[in-house]
Design a protein around this motif. Structure first.
Motif, PDB file in Angstrom:
ATOM      1  N   HIS A   1       8.589   1.073   5.344  1.00 20.59           N
ATOM      2  CA  HIS A   1       8.879   1.580   4.004  1.00 20.59           C
ATOM      3  C   HIS A   1      10.340   2.023   3.911  1.00 20.59           C
ATOM      4  O   HIS A   1      10.800   2.827   4.717  1.00 20.59           O
ATOM      5  CB  HIS A   1       7.931   2.771   3.725  1.00 20.59           C
ATOM      6  CG  HIS A   1       7.916   3.208   2.296  1.00 20.59           C
ATOM      7  ND1 HIS A   1       7.094   4.201   1.838  1.00 20.59           N
ATOM      8  CD2 HIS A   1       8.610   2.796   1.217  1.00 20.59           C
ATOM      9  CE1 HIS A   1       7.280   4.389   0.539  1.00 20.59           C
ATOM     10  NE2 HIS A   1       8.195   3.546   0.145  1.00 20.59           N
TER      11      HIS A   1
ATOM     12  N   PHE B   1       2.822   1.943  -3.232  1.00 19.03           N
ATOM     13  CA  PHE B   1       1.943   2.455  -4.294  1.00 19.03           C
ATOM     14  C   PHE B   1       1.443   3.868  -4.004  1.00 19.03           C
ATOM     15  O   PHE B   1       1.360   4.693  -4.900  1.00 19.03           O
ATOM     16  CB  PHE B   1       0.744   1.514  -4.500  1.00 19.03           C
ATOM     17  CG  PHE B   1       1.018   0.416  -5.474  1.00 19.03           C
ATOM     18  CD1 PHE B   1       1.688  -0.729  -5.070  1.00 19.03           C
ATOM     19  CD2 PHE B   1       0.622   0.517  -6.800  1.00 19.03           C
ATOM     20  CE1 PHE B   1       1.957  -1.755  -5.964  1.00 19.03           C
ATOM     21  CE2 PHE B   1       0.885  -0.502  -7.707  1.00 19.03           C
ATOM     22  CZ  PHE B   1       1.552  -1.649  -7.282  1.00 19.03           C
ATOM     23  N   SER B   2       1.082   4.136  -2.763  1.00 22.71           N
ATOM     24  CA  SER B   2       0.465   5.438  -2.490  1.00 22.71           C
ATOM     25  C   SER B   2       1.513   6.527  -2.319  1.00 22.71           C
ATOM     26  O   SER B   2       1.235   7.699  -2.529  1.00 22.71           O
ATOM     27  CB  SER B   2      -0.422   5.353  -1.244  1.00 22.71           C
ATOM     28  OG  SER B   2       0.365   4.969  -0.133  1.00 22.71           O
ATOM     29  N   ASN B   3       2.736   6.137  -1.973  1.00 26.00           N
ATOM     30  CA  ASN B   3       3.739   7.149  -1.688  1.00 26.00           C
ATOM     31  C   ASN B   3       5.117   6.678  -2.167  1.00 26.00           C
ATOM     32  O   ASN B   3       6.040   6.538  -1.379  1.00 26.00           O
ATOM     33  CB  ASN B   3       3.749   7.396  -0.165  1.00 26.00           C
ATOM     34  CG  ASN B   3       4.613   8.567   0.215  1.00 26.00           C
ATOM     35  OD1 ASN B   3       4.942   9.407  -0.622  1.00 26.00           O
ATOM     36  ND2 ASN B   3       5.001   8.619   1.485  1.00 26.00           N
TER      37      ASN B   3
ATOM     38  N   ASP C   1      -3.538  -0.971  -8.271  1.00 24.48           N
ATOM     39  CA  ASP C   1      -3.882  -0.162  -7.107  1.00 24.48           C
ATOM     40  C   ASP C   1      -4.281  -1.115  -5.977  1.00 24.48           C
ATOM     41  O   ASP C   1      -5.332  -1.744  -6.034  1.00 24.48           O
ATOM     42  CB  ASP C   1      -5.047   0.768  -7.465  1.00 24.48           C
ATOM     43  CG  ASP C   1      -5.553   1.541  -6.248  1.00 24.48           C
ATOM     44  OD1 ASP C   1      -4.990   1.373  -5.137  1.00 24.48           O
ATOM     45  OD2 ASP C   1      -6.517   2.310  -6.417  1.00 24.48           O
TER      46      ASP C   1
ATOM     47  N   LYS D   1       8.481   5.335  -9.127  1.00 30.16           N
ATOM     48  CA  LYS D   1       7.512   6.297  -9.665  1.00 30.16           C
ATOM     49  C   LYS D   1       7.284   6.053 -11.145  1.00 30.16           C
ATOM     50  O   LYS D   1       6.156   6.040 -11.637  1.00 30.16           O
ATOM     51  CB  LYS D   1       8.020   7.730  -9.451  1.00 30.16           C
ATOM     52  CG  LYS D   1       7.993   8.160  -8.003  1.00 30.16           C
ATOM     53  CD  LYS D   1       8.514   9.586  -7.866  1.00 30.16           C
ATOM     54  CE  LYS D   1       8.894   9.840  -6.418  1.00 30.16           C
ATOM     55  NZ  LYS D   1       9.656  11.080  -6.243  1.00 30.16           N
TER      56      LYS D   1
ATOM     57  N   SER E   1      -5.487  -0.743  -3.185  1.00 31.92           N
ATOM     58  CA  SER E   1      -6.711  -0.472  -2.420  1.00 31.92           C
ATOM     59  C   SER E   1      -7.973  -0.801  -3.226  1.00 31.92           C
ATOM     60  O   SER E   1      -9.077  -0.754  -2.712  1.00 31.92           O
ATOM     61  CB  SER E   1      -6.745   0.987  -1.969  1.00 31.92           C
ATOM     62  OG  SER E   1      -6.791   1.834  -3.095  1.00 31.92           O
ATOM     63  N   TYR E   2      -7.789  -1.134  -4.489  1.00 29.99           N
ATOM     64  CA  TYR E   2      -8.947  -1.435  -5.339  1.00 29.99           C
ATOM     65  C   TYR E   2      -9.401  -2.867  -5.097  1.00 29.99           C
ATOM     66  O   TYR E   2      -8.599  -3.792  -5.079  1.00 29.99           O
ATOM     67  CB  TYR E   2      -8.567  -1.261  -6.808  1.00 29.99           C
ATOM     68  CG  TYR E   2      -9.734  -1.364  -7.760  1.00 29.99           C
ATOM     69  CD1 TYR E   2     -10.498  -0.256  -8.066  1.00 29.99           C
ATOM     70  CD2 TYR E   2     -10.067  -2.584  -8.351  1.00 29.99           C
ATOM     71  CE1 TYR E   2     -11.571  -0.340  -8.940  1.00 29.99           C
ATOM     72  CE2 TYR E   2     -11.140  -2.688  -9.220  1.00 29.99           C
ATOM     73  CZ  TYR E   2     -11.885  -1.559  -9.510  1.00 29.99           C
ATOM     74  OH  TYR E   2     -12.942  -1.655 -10.375  1.00 29.99           O
TER      75      TYR E   2
ATOM     76  N   ASP F   1       0.822  -1.219   0.000  1.00 31.20           N
ATOM     77  CA  ASP F   1       0.000   0.000   0.000  1.00 31.20           C
ATOM     78  C   ASP F   1       0.849   1.260   0.000  1.00 31.20           C
ATOM     79  O   ASP F   1       0.572   2.208  -0.712  1.00 31.20           O
ATOM     80  CB  ASP F   1      -0.840   0.094   1.295  1.00 31.20           C
ATOM     81  CG  ASP F   1      -1.803  -1.042   1.409  1.00 31.20           C
ATOM     82  OD1 ASP F   1      -2.004  -1.713   0.385  1.00 31.20           O
ATOM     83  OD2 ASP F   1      -2.338  -1.258   2.519  1.00 31.20           O
ATOM     84  N   LYS F   2       1.870   1.243   0.841  1.00 33.46           N
ATOM     85  CA  LYS F   2       2.687   2.453   0.992  1.00 33.46           C
ATOM     86  C   LYS F   2       3.519   2.721  -0.248  1.00 33.46           C
ATOM     87  O   LYS F   2       3.676   3.866  -0.658  1.00 33.46           O
ATOM     88  CB  LYS F   2       3.599   2.320   2.212  1.00 33.46           C
ATOM     89  CG  LYS F   2       2.822   2.316   3.498  1.00 33.46           C
ATOM     90  CD  LYS F   2       3.672   2.721   4.664  1.00 33.46           C
ATOM     91  CE  LYS F   2       2.753   2.896   5.870  1.00 33.46           C
ATOM     92  NZ  LYS F   2       3.467   3.232   7.084  1.00 33.46           N
TER      93      LYS F   2
END
Ligand code: ADP
Ligand code: ADP
Ligand code: MG
Ligand code: MG
Lengths: 322, 317
Positions: free
Chosen positions: A312, A241-243, B271, A250, B273-274, A238-239
């Motif tokens: 992370h 991907f989100s950050n 993603d 990237k 979270s999807y 999650d981390k």
């Protein structure tokens, strides 16, 4: 509890042009029941890591440094017979293209029983067959497949049987190296589901290797991004991907199209990964970095993961680039 | 349609295969079984579907590499300003016409002669079609290498395919295709062997060419996410037939056919979270659509320009 701890692993292949440093100072851990992803483009060293864990790398490949602690014990340097013990019943692998490696003239069930006989010499044929039927049920295969020859099965069925084979000797950790490459998306989806189900039902740990960031997003709890033999970013999926912190991560995320969400302009990256022969200890991505800072441009910082937060990590050099 | 470049009507390609060494029986493989679509100028149609559904066979028939066994393929003839059937073309006219259609294959390595350097590989089609003198041809090669981003061109012209990366080789095959200034390019999985970072630059290159040179594409891919990026419309193929065809976003947002739904729901989403859920095939919606349109053709128009196939696929999905 960690089922696997890899510490500073180096592996290289001897070639006439010099040593190919395919795995460079790779460290990561996999907890019991966890699914750990390794993602990166072709040639970055994913398969080399997988094969090193089993010490099944090609004959010209050699682990030159590091430890692989499996179930509390360093397995680097064990004898071949001790390693045989670890393979299959400790760590087993579903490798790229495995579905095409069935022996064409032996029935599927017999090939699985053969693997089981080596590890469980005391079990009867009936006991082994019963177990195969249970495993087939988990991976969605009819028990009649036991008596079929490989050519009688579709690609998806052969790959399911490979997963059953990998499970047959009760491993604690499964490595899946691009197990759905060359399969159609609908079949891929089914296989991914079976792998997840197997993992849940049997409480296994999983290392899932793919070049496809979307599959990694869906299949893993934690992940590592590899570039040119090194891990450049690692952490909770999650981390990452989100950050994303590293310029290469990237880029990977921004170059992957999706069918959901607004249609985005995608980003590409010029150039190619560097040669893995005669490398140095400085940032391997610096040659391609789209917007290097001064440290990156001048190659001042040695490669090393730095902590972003407790879940992370990213390579020191490129966290301010791109 | 006014701006139609190519019109395909009930295209068929059947293969006859013998039933083995000692058998007299012949069986027929209906690789492409009556498909229809139009492609406007500068537009791209995606063709998606599982392996063996007939995509490559369609591509080869449209590129005139293999003869079709039924149906019509009509192209816009810029001289007469009318649609013209390919069946009417022969001799010099056919040869001239062929220049307008090119094909890009999946494996850039297989389609490039390993013993020729890049300059000669790209020159070849000009030589075959006897276009321009040598100097003009060499200038054209130089320009096209710049167009596909292999710069400076003089560095690439003397090199051989094995000295290039996969992405560079695919650029060479695109250059070789474009040097003929085709109006229509059939692409059969042109980027599926390439890594993501390189893939996008090839895809962007092709999109820009569509805009700047009004090139139209039939773009074959097994990856719906790639089709979304590349294509204005998407046709979903199953078992030699088109089961659904619509504008790209309409198809993705409002799929009707159970196979399309299944396909869309199988695509991994980048993603974490999807929460993707696989669609369980059911025929209710398709059945009631067919019941509501008892006198319709094989394809029912459910929304403007969105067609759903009514062929019997039960038991096949
Ligand atoms: N047996 C070998 N001998 C020499 N080089 C090898 C060998 N196997 C792999 N390599 C090289 O090691 C690097 C990593 O390869 P690999 O681990 O297969 O990457 P991936 O699985 O990420 O595609 C590549 O540069 C590859 O060419
Ligand atoms: N030359 C041929 N002879 C006989 N059958 C063929 C031939 N080419 C293709 N086919 C068959 O036609 C069907 C469609 O194949 P193809 O167009 O290659 O599918 P796709 O490109 O969608 O994977 C398949 O069943 C294939 O086996
Ligand atoms: Mg690999
Ligand atoms: Mg094909």
């Amino acid at each position: 509890m960690n089922i696997l701890e890899v510490k500073d692993l180096d592996m290289s292949y001897k070639t006439i042009d010099g040593d190919v440093e395919a795995v460079k100072k790779v460290s990561f851990t996999v907890k019991e029941g966890e699914s750990f992803g390794i993602v990166g483009e072709s040639g970055c060293g994913k398969t080399s890591v997988a094969m090193s864990l089993l010490q099944l790398q090609a004959d010209n490949g050699k682990i030159t440094n590091g430890e692989i602690i499996f179930d509390g014990k360093n397995i680097v340097g064990l004898s071949e017979s001790q390693l045989r013990e670890v393979r299959w019943s400790g760590i087993s692998i579903v490798f790229q293209g495995a579905m095409n490696s069935w022996n064409p003239v032996v029935k599927i069930g017999e090939q699985i029983r053969e693997a089981m006989r080596e590890h469980y010499p005391d079990k009867t044929k009936e006991e082994n067959t019963k177990k195969i039927i249970e495993l087939f049920d988990i991976v969605g295969l009819d028990s009649s497949i036991i008596d079929r020859f490989p050519h009688e099965l579709s690609g998806g069925m052969k790959q399911r049987a490979v997963i059953a084979l990998a499970l047959s000797c009760d491993p604690k950790l499964i490595i899946a190296d691009e197990p759905t490459t060359a399969l159609d998306v609908v079949i891929q989806d089914q296989i991914l589901k079976e792998i997840r189900k197997v993992q849940e039902v049997l409480g296994l740990s999983l290392i899932y290797i793919s070049h496809d960031i979307a599959v990694i997003a869906e299949m893993t709890d934690n992940m590592a991004v590899m570039y040119a033999g090194s891990i450049v970013e690692m952490g909770k999926t999650d981390k990452v991907f989100s950050n994303p912190k590293h310029a290469y991560t990237k880029m990977l995320l921004e170059s992957t199209p999706s069918i959901v969400g607004p249609k985005k302009k995608l980003r590409s990256l010029d150039g190619e990964p560097p040669s893995l022969i005669n490398t140095d200890s400085y940032c391997s991505f610096s040659y391609r970095c789209p917007s290097p800072d001064d440290n990156c441009r001048n190659r001042n910082i040695e490669m090393e993961l730095t902590k972003i937060d407790s879940e992370h990590y990213a390579d020191k050099c490129c966290i301010n680039c791109g | 349609m006014e701006n139609t470049l190519i019109e395909v009507k009930n295209l068929e390609k059947y293969f006859e295969i013998s039933g083995g060494l000692f058998s007299r029986n012949k069986s027929i493989v209906k690789a492409v079984d009556g498909i229809s679509f139009d492609i406007p100028f500068g537009s791209s149609l995606g063709l998606v579907g599982q392996s063996g559904c007939g995509k490559t066979t369609t591509a080869r028939a449209l590129s005139l590499l293999d003869p079709k066994t039924g149906g019509d393929i009509n192209f816009y003839n810029s001289e007469t300003q009318m649609m013209q059937s390919i069946d009417e073309l022969e001799g010099e006219e056919l040869k001239k016409f062929r220049r307008n259609i090119q094909m890009i294959f999946q494996d850039p390595y297989e389609s490039l002669n390993p013993r020729w350097n890049i300059k000669d590989i790209i020159l070849e089609p000009l030589n075959i079609h006897n276009i321009g003198d040598l100097k003009e041809r060499e200038e054209a090669v130089y320009e096209i290498l710049k167009t596909v981003g292999l710069t400076p061109p003089e560095n690439y012209m003397p090199r051989y395919p094995h000295e290039l990366s996969g992405g560079q080789r695919q650029r060479v095959s695109i250059a070789r295709t474009l040097i003929m200034k085709p109006k229509f390019v059939v692409c059969d999985e042109p980027t599926s062997m390439l890594d993501v970072s390189i893939r996008i630059s090839i895809m962007d290159l092709m999109l820009n060419l569509a805009k700047d040179l009004e090139v139209s594409y039939l773009y074959i891919t097994h990856d719906l996410a790639v089709a979304r990026y590349m294509c204005d419309r998407i046709a979903v193929m199953f078992n030699g037939k088109i089961v659904e065809i619509a504008e790209t976003e309409e198809l993705l947002n409002n799929p009707i056919h159970p196979y399309t739904k299944r396909l869309i729901s199988s695509i991994p989403i980048p993603d974490p979270s999807y929460n993707r859920e696989t669609y369980e095939v059911n025929f209710q919606e398709l059945d009631s659509l067919i019941a509501d349109n008892p006198n319709s053709d094989e394809m029912i128009e459910v929304n403007p320009d969105h067609f759903v196939g009514t062929h019997d696929v039960k038991g096949l999905l």
